[in-house]
Design a protein around this motif. Structure first.
Motif, PDB file in Angstrom:
ATOM      1  N   ASN A 162       0.716  -1.358  -0.035  1.00  0.00           N
ATOM      2  CA  ASN A 162       0.084  -0.071   0.080  1.00  0.00           C
ATOM      3  C   ASN A 162       0.939   1.301   0.144  1.00  0.00           C
ATOM      4  N   TYR A 166       2.417   2.254  -3.413  1.00  0.00           N
ATOM      5  CA  TYR A 166       1.233   2.689  -4.491  1.00  0.00           C
ATOM      6  C   TYR A 166       1.037   4.032  -4.047  1.00  0.00           C
ATOM      7  N   GLY A 172      -3.558   0.475  -8.473  1.00  0.00           N
ATOM      8  CA  GLY A 172      -3.604   0.708  -6.878  1.00  0.00           C
ATOM      9  C   GLY A 172      -5.141   0.112  -6.681  1.00  0.00           C
TER      10      GLY A 172
END
Length: 93
Positions: A21, A24, A68
């Protein structure tokens, strides 16, 4: 600290997801900053080369946001909002 094997595994998975995470989200933030820098350059010069560079940067931002979203880093509405806001900034230029 984890008390059993499944809890240890969940810690590892959470760590892996956090790193994914972070990749991205930081990439999108960096690309958005580049987009705004190119937007300022284009606003002052209005040259076709700068517009081309601006479009290319916007395309890469869209691509990273979509990737993403596909990997559940962004909610689909969040991704759509980000893309819409960037398109609106481009339209005002």
């Amino acid at each position: 600290m984890a008390n059993n094997k499944s809890a240890e595994k969940r810690i590892d998975i959470a760590k892996r997801n956090r790193l994914k995470n972070r990749y991205y989200k930081s990439s999108v933030r960096t690309l958005i900053k580049m987009f705004f820098q190119n937007l300022e350059i284009y606003k002052s010069s209005k040259s076709p080369e700068d517009k081309e560079k601006l479009q290319k940067t916007l395309s890469s931002v869209y691509s990273m946001i979509d990737k993403g979203t596909k990997k559940n880093v962004y909610h689909k509405n969040t991704a759509a909002r980000k893309k819409s806001q960037l398109a609106a900034y481009l339209k005002t230029a």
